[in-house]
Scaffold this active site. Structure first.
Site, PDB file in Angstrom:
ATOM      1  N   TRP A   1       4.282  -6.393  13.639  1.00 53.63           N
ATOM      2  CA  TRP A   1       5.409  -5.722  12.979  1.00 53.63           C
ATOM      3  C   TRP A   1       6.580  -5.403  13.907  1.00 53.63           C
ATOM      4  O   TRP A   1       7.569  -4.834  13.491  1.00 53.63           O
ATOM      5  CB  TRP A   1       4.932  -4.428  12.315  1.00 53.63           C
TER       6      TRP A   1
ATOM      7  N   HIS B   1      -1.546 -10.576  12.899  1.00 51.46           N
ATOM      8  CA  HIS B   1      -1.817  -9.465  13.828  1.00 51.46           C
ATOM      9  C   HIS B   1      -2.898  -9.837  14.842  1.00 51.46           C
ATOM     10  O   HIS B   1      -3.767 -10.657  14.556  1.00 51.46           O
ATOM     11  CB  HIS B   1      -2.265  -8.243  13.007  1.00 51.46           C
TER      12      HIS B   1
ATOM     13  N   GLU C   1      -0.949  -9.104   6.909  1.00 49.64           N
ATOM     14  CA  GLU C   1      -1.080  -8.962   8.368  1.00 49.64           C
ATOM     15  C   GLU C   1      -1.850 -10.112   9.012  1.00 49.64           C
ATOM     16  O   GLU C   1      -2.554  -9.935  10.011  1.00 49.64           O
ATOM     17  CB  GLU C   1      -1.746  -7.609   8.674  1.00 49.64           C
TER      18      GLU C   1
ATOM     19  N   ASN D   1      -4.970   6.947   5.030  1.00 52.11           N
ATOM     20  CA  ASN D   1      -4.557   6.198   6.211  1.00 52.11           C
ATOM     21  C   ASN D   1      -3.088   6.467   6.494  1.00 52.11           C
ATOM     22  O   ASN D   1      -2.234   6.250   5.629  1.00 52.11           O
ATOM     23  CB  ASN D   1      -4.743   4.693   5.951  1.00 52.11           C
ATOM     24  N   GLU D   2      -2.806   7.001   7.653  1.00 49.60           N
ATOM     25  CA  GLU D   2      -1.416   7.182   8.121  1.00 49.60           C
ATOM     26  C   GLU D   2      -0.486   7.718   7.029  1.00 49.60           C
ATOM     27  O   GLU D   2       0.398   7.005   6.547  1.00 49.60           O
ATOM     28  CB  GLU D   2      -0.873   5.866   8.675  1.00 49.60           C
TER      29      GLU D   2
ATOM     30  N   GLU E   1      -7.080   3.552  15.983  1.00 44.79           N
ATOM     31  CA  GLU E   1      -6.626   2.156  15.959  1.00 44.79           C
ATOM     32  C   GLU E   1      -5.801   1.900  17.217  1.00 44.79           C
ATOM     33  O   GLU E   1      -5.023   2.762  17.641  1.00 44.79           O
ATOM     34  CB  GLU E   1      -5.710   1.892  14.751  1.00 44.79           C
TER      35      GLU E   1
ATOM     36  N   ARG F   1       0.867  -1.183   0.000  1.00 45.29           N
ATOM     37  CA  ARG F   1       0.000   0.000   0.000  1.00 45.29           C
ATOM     38  C   ARG F   1       0.903   1.232   0.000  1.00 45.29           C
ATOM     39  O   ARG F   1       2.121   1.111   0.058  1.00 45.29           O
ATOM     40  CB  ARG F   1      -0.948  -0.022   1.201  1.00 45.29           C
TER      41      ARG F   1
HETATM   42  C1  GAL Z   1      -1.502   0.624  11.255  1.00 50.76           C
HETATM   43  C2  GAL Z   1      -2.318   0.667   9.976  1.00 50.76           C
HETATM   44  C3  GAL Z   1      -3.314  -0.471   9.921  1.00 50.76           C
HETATM   45  C4  GAL Z   1      -2.638  -1.770  10.276  1.00 50.76           C
HETATM   46  C5  GAL Z   1      -1.991  -1.629  11.637  1.00 50.76           C
HETATM   47  C6  GAL Z   1      -1.316  -2.886  12.134  1.00 50.76           C
HETATM   48  O1  GAL Z   1      -0.350   1.386  11.166  1.00 50.76           O
HETATM   49  O2  GAL Z   1      -3.009   1.885   9.868  1.00 50.76           O
HETATM   50  O3  GAL Z   1      -3.873  -0.529   8.629  1.00 50.76           O
HETATM   51  O4  GAL Z   1      -1.685  -2.045   9.314  1.00 50.76           O
HETATM   52  O5  GAL Z   1      -1.021  -0.622  11.566  1.00 50.76           O
HETATM   53  O6  GAL Z   1      -0.697  -2.678  13.383  1.00 50.76           O
END
Ligand code: GAL
Length: 693
Positions: A336, A379, A376, A178-179, A328, A140
């Protein structure tokens, strides 16, 4: 719900009334109940699952007390599978199904994940990475945020979505992209940067002078010669690039924001999810067009650090100077970090209340269910790949119950502090480009002041140096290395009006071009201080480099950084002095202070340990009339005051392993168990929500 400004609320009620009046009874039945003051939420990706499954998901969400889902923020290929062909049915259904479960929706514009057809057809929309290579599809954020074609396509999809959902009663807000995090470095962006420089500096002579380009023959004779530099380069160039990046994110965002605003009810907020201490752009610049600040709060490896994380909350609250959302956060663990450790049982709940305490009006878990495939897969989630709850689900369900219970006490409350810490991206960037001591991390420096001040005052605002400061009893600028004339004037006026301003190491070293103030630190504040920094020294961490410091805050040693101060005014007093060390510092002032009318200005030149900084913070509070919001509590128990009209609420969280007892200054209502209390017993990660009478 903090969203539209108070002035706009009546308007929202009128439109809601008209809406309900016009709807059929069957439609009206699908309406969610009143919006909760504190939202529990989750990131849901219905596009990954058959529609037949959605009701089961939403039922489980409802059972956990989840009141909003954020959807569509990466769903471009599901909404517009080929150019100009839109598939909104599934979004319509997801929103309507959520409403049946009393769950509101925040819609994300899907522009952080352009579809393959788009980048194949318009390869110019792909970003050029720092190594000069073009990014490609498969991850992305592969887009170029400055590219006009990409912006046109983003505007198009945002407009289509806003036209369709801008008046949907179950849609409460929008998240743009997003971010934001990935710039582009190609010739097109370089040209835009050069044009930006021209607009700012007007003439090359001016730019050359302000950047001192005679150094290393950097002198420019044509705008087209100016390169992009991210890390090593002329300090004026580096800072300008960051300001250009910030302005470009702002215009990238505004491109979508304008079409959403034009096509939506004002009650729908517009935000973007930011990233706490992330410094890729100036968040004050980018926030100013938004209705709401929000951020993604991840711990990663280890456990919640209530100070560093708390300061990131306060930073985010400072973007628009009002409550914010945690858009979030991790349901236990991420995927990660070097080691994706889990938060302890009870810590997710403690963290949720810590968030609310700092002014969050929503806490949303990323993500709802494990993707069956995708980057992911591992996660943390609330339900597993099989569609049934994972262990943390029940803890989140407890949070859901508690948010509902505490809603009326917390409605209309926000955080008000007596102490402000000044923060600027210019200064953090400037320090990071020239740390001088690799250990000089500007965020660690800010937290070294924040932590003891929070212990003492129990509430801190973090704001930029341009903020009106009149309401604060104490203003602390830990490392305001870059200070413009206008910012200096704001601080000088604050002291002259009776405030106490405390400056930390490196403050006032540089001007707005990231060049040195010729007065030396604290530059334009030196005259008011009646003193200055004669020299700064990086301190190594070897025992033989130890620098003793002694004075009213006791005996300690300075680490990382020590500044040799001098006084020039007869009434500037020395509070701390260095002991024998490198010879230069021996016996020299380390902390000085001066009373100016009813105000006071203090300069701290030594980076000192936590215990000394706690004594320093107590002194700052005493000299400024700052009092603890609640009163004494055991160390490790966090106090979070929130106030509203005629209301005072204190949230307490015990981060100690051992249970703690807090004696309250007066009887209060314990909101979660609905009883009157005078003392509160808190186990490890225990939470109390107390409403003062
Ligand atoms: C954020 C992101 C999410 C997801 C998340 C996982 O930085 O906005 O889409 O990737 O991390 O921790």
């Amino acid at each position: 719900m903090i969203l539209p400004t108070r002035k706009l609320l009546p308007l929202a009620f009128v439109s809601l009334f008209i809406f309900f009046a016009l709807r059929s009874p069957a439609q009206a039945q699908q309406q969610p109940e009143a919006q909760p003051p504190i939202y529990l939420g989750t990131a849901w990706y219905p596009e990954q699952w058959p529609e037949s499954r959605w009701d089961a998901d939403l039922t489980l969400m409802q059972q956990a007390g989840i009141r909003f889902v954020r959807i569509t923020e990466f769903a471009w290929s599901s909404i517009e599978p080929t150019e100009g062909v839109y598939k909104f049915d599934w979004v319509d259904h997801a929103i309507a199904d959520a409403a049946k479960h009393h769950i509101y929706v925040v819609l994300g514009t899907p522009t952080a994940a352009p579809p393959a057809w788009l980048t194949q057809k318009y390869p110019e929309t792909l970003r050029i990475k720092e190594d000069g290579r073009r990014d490609e599809h498969g991850n992305r954020e592969q887009f170029n945020w400055a590219n006009p074609k990409y912006r046109e396509l983003c505007r198009g999809i945002a407009e289509k979505m806003a036209e369709r959902y801008g008046h949907n009663p179950n849609v409460i807000g929008w998240q743009i992209d997003n971010e934001y995090a990935a710039e582009s470095y190609g010739p097109d962006v370089q040209k835009q940067f050069q044009d930006w420089l021209k607009a700012h500096y007007k003439t090359l002579d001016n730019l050359n002078e302000r950047w001192t380009t005679a150094y290393w023959s950097e002198t420019y004779t044509d705008w087209s010669q100016i390169p992009i530099e991210e890390k090593a380069g002329n300090p004026g160039l580096l800072l300008s690039w960051k300001r250009f990046v910030s302005d470009t994110y702002r215009s990238y965002q505004k491109n979508q924001l304008d079409v959403i605003r034009a096509n939506s009810d004002r009650r729908q907020f517009i935000t973007t999810n930011m990233m706490g201490w992330f410094d890729g752009y100036d968040h004050y610049t980018v926030s100013q067009d938004l209705d709401l600040a929000s951020w993604d709060d991840y711990v990663g490896r280890g456990h919640l650090d209530p100070y560093r994380n708390g300061a990131a909350h306060d930073l985010t609250r400072g973007f628009l100077r009002k409550n914010f959302w945690v858009m979030e956060t991790q349901p236990g663990f991420v995927n990660w970090a070097p080691v994706n450790t889990v938060l302890d049982k009870g810590e997710v709940r403690a963290m949720a209340w810590h968030d609310v305490g700092h002014g969050a009006d929503a806490v949303s878990y990323w993500q709802w269910r494990s993707d069956l495939n995708g980057q992911e897969e591992l996660h943390g989630t609330l339900i597993g790949a099989d569609g049934t709850p994972v262990p943390v689900y029940s803890e989140v369900a407890q949070i859901g119950k508690e948010f509902a219970k505490a809603g009326s006490a917390l409605a209309g409350t926000s955080v008000h502090s007596q102490v402000a810490i000044l923060h600027s991206y210019d200064s953090r960037w400037a320090i990071n480009w020239q740390r001088h001591n690799q250990a000089f991390d500007p965020v660690t420096q800010i937290v070294s002041y924040y932590k003891p001040l929070r212990e003492v005052a129990q509430s801190i605002d973090i704001v930029p140096p341009t903020t009106p400061l009149d309401g604060y009893k104490l203003v602390v600028a830990p490392g305001l290395e870059v200070i413009s004339e206008a910012e200096a004037e704001n601080l000088i006026a604050y002291v002259k009006n009776g405030g106490h301003l405390v400056l930390g190491q490196r403050t006032g070293m540089k001007n707005e071009d990231n060049g040195l103030w010729p007065e030396r630190e604290p530059g334009p504040l030196a005259e008011l201080l009646g003193g200055r920094v004669d020299q700064f020294y990086a301190i190594d961490d070897k025992p033989e480099d130890t620098v003793p410091v002694t004075g009213i805050w006791g005996d300690t040693t300075s680490k990382i950084w020590a500044e040799q101060l001098s006084t020039s005014a007869p009434d500037t007093k020395v509070l701390m002095r260095y002991g024998r060390s490198n010879g230069w510092l021996d016996g020299q002032p380390a902390v000085i202070t001066r009373k100016v009318g009813k105000g006071q200005i203090t300069y701290i030149g030594a980076w000192m340990d936590d215990a000394t900084m706690l004594r320093a913070a107590k002194w700052m509070a005493e000299t400024s009339g700052v009092t603890a919001a609640l009163g004494p509590v055991p160390m490790g128990v966090d106090v979070y005051p929130r106030e509203g009209e005629g209301k005072k609420v204190f949230i307490l969280v015990n981060f100690n392993k051992a249970p703690q007892t807090v004696t309250l200054p007066s009887a209060m209502r314990s909101v979660l168990d609905d009883k009157e209390v005078r003392t509160v017993s808190l186990p490890h990660y225990g939470v109390a929500v107390l409403q003062a009478k």
